[in-house]
Design an enzyme around this catalytic site. Sequence first.
Site, mmCIF file in Angstrom:
data_model
loop_
_atom_site.group_PDB
_atom_site.id
_atom_site.type_symbol
_atom_site.label_atom_id
_atom_site.label_comp_id
_atom_site.label_asym_id
_atom_site.label_seq_id
_atom_site.Cartn_x
_atom_site.Cartn_y
_atom_site.Cartn_z
ATOM 1 N N ALA A 22 0.800 -1.222 0.000
ATOM 2 C CA ALA A 22 0.000 0.000 0.000
ATOM 3 C C ALA A 22 0.834 1.275 0.000
ATOM 4 O O ALA A 22 0.281 2.364 -0.156
ATOM 5 C CB ALA A 22 -0.928 0.010 1.221
ATOM 6 N N GLY A 25 2.943 3.028 -5.701
ATOM 7 C CA GLY A 25 2.326 2.580 -6.943
ATOM 8 C C GLY A 25 0.827 2.382 -6.863
ATOM 9 O O GLY A 25 0.085 3.209 -6.332
ATOM 10 N N GLY A 27 -0.867 0.274 -5.128
ATOM 11 C CA GLY A 27 -1.356 0.132 -3.762
ATOM 12 C C GLY A 27 -1.583 1.470 -3.096
ATOM 13 O O GLY A 27 -2.582 1.671 -2.381
ATOM 14 N N SER A 151 -1.201 -9.644 -14.289
ATOM 15 C CA SER A 151 -0.530 -8.818 -15.298
ATOM 16 C C SER A 151 -0.810 -9.397 -16.667
ATOM 17 O O SER A 151 -1.007 -10.611 -16.817
ATOM 18 C CB SER A 151 0.980 -8.807 -15.048
ATOM 19 O OG SER A 151 1.693 -8.341 -16.185
ATOM 20 N N TYR A 176 8.603 -14.230 -13.643
ATOM 21 C CA TYR A 176 7.531 -13.258 -13.423
ATOM 22 C C TYR A 176 6.240 -13.718 -14.094
ATOM 23 O O TYR A 176 5.164 -13.686 -13.484
ATOM 24 C CB TYR A 176 7.937 -11.885 -13.965
ATOM 25 C CG TYR A 176 6.878 -10.826 -13.765
ATOM 26 C CD1 TYR A 176 6.581 -10.342 -12.485
ATOM 27 C CD2 TYR A 176 6.156 -10.310 -14.837
ATOM 28 C CE1 TYR A 176 5.604 -9.375 -12.293
ATOM 29 C CE2 TYR A 176 5.170 -9.344 -14.651
ATOM 30 C CZ TYR A 176 4.898 -8.885 -13.382
ATOM 31 O OH TYR A 176 3.923 -7.935 -13.193
#
Length: 313
Positions: A22, A25, A27, A151, A176
Amino acid sequence: MSGWTAAEMPSLEGETVVVTGANSGLGFEGTEAFARRGASVVMACRSLERGREAAAEIRQSVGDADLDVRECDLADLENIAAFADGLEEAYDGVDILCNNAGVMAIPRQETADGFEMQLGVNHLGHFALTGYLLPALRASEGESRIVTQSSGLHEQGEMDFDDLQSERGYDKWDAYGQSKLANLLFAYELERRLDERGISDLLSVACHPGYADTELQFRGPRESGSSLRMAGMQVANAVLAQSAEQGAWPMLYAATADTAIGGEYVGPGGLMDMRGSPEFQQSSAASRDEADAERLWDVSEELTGVPYDFEAL
């Protein structure tokens, strides 16, 4: 949902929202938006110092923001368990859980529990956290939601169950992609398991931010010591990316919109699904592979030691 923006979020007075990652970005932007709508937001951050700095910044624009900064290191199962215990002691329930934090394309590292870092943080840490918080999510009044951030690069991901931790070979982008594919397999399988048990007031929704200008893109180049990659990312973000505020819209839609649907995938509907207002989208065929989803679920319970006791909910 055509043209939806965060301005259309409903009042969240009386609701408790947990956001991982948080302090920066997506968050950070999500936390500010939730607080602006009156929610009590638990900022689950790896660094308490950075979390408190972010909370102070949010309070400058949302003066009455109800923010609770707590340490939650998704690379440490013991820390995740302690965070969940503290949360359940302090709150009667959780209305929204945003599994948002993540790392991208970093040199190979391992979590405190020996997991490859990208899989460990992006998937296994959130799998454990969600499992621990299921009773709190069920304890909330009315509908509650679990939103898992994936993503578009999940489309390049493959689940390598024979080398899940990339011990025999490591490519930062392959790892990733695998972790982001795992996010979707988890989100969809969670919704199926909730449906099978007739739990209709708890939704599992997946989302992705498109291409958003955040700090996420820079951690890999920074840890690799690559000034060339750092410069390339700066140019790409300036030319192609939407703002982090806009990148948070799919997560905010999935978390709050009346028209959001469990088991769906929400992302930006503009240029190449990289920017714009959120819409329902199709994820890869691999993300809908139910056999892989069940296998990943079993492996995740074994690795984290966190069983999901749906019958006790």
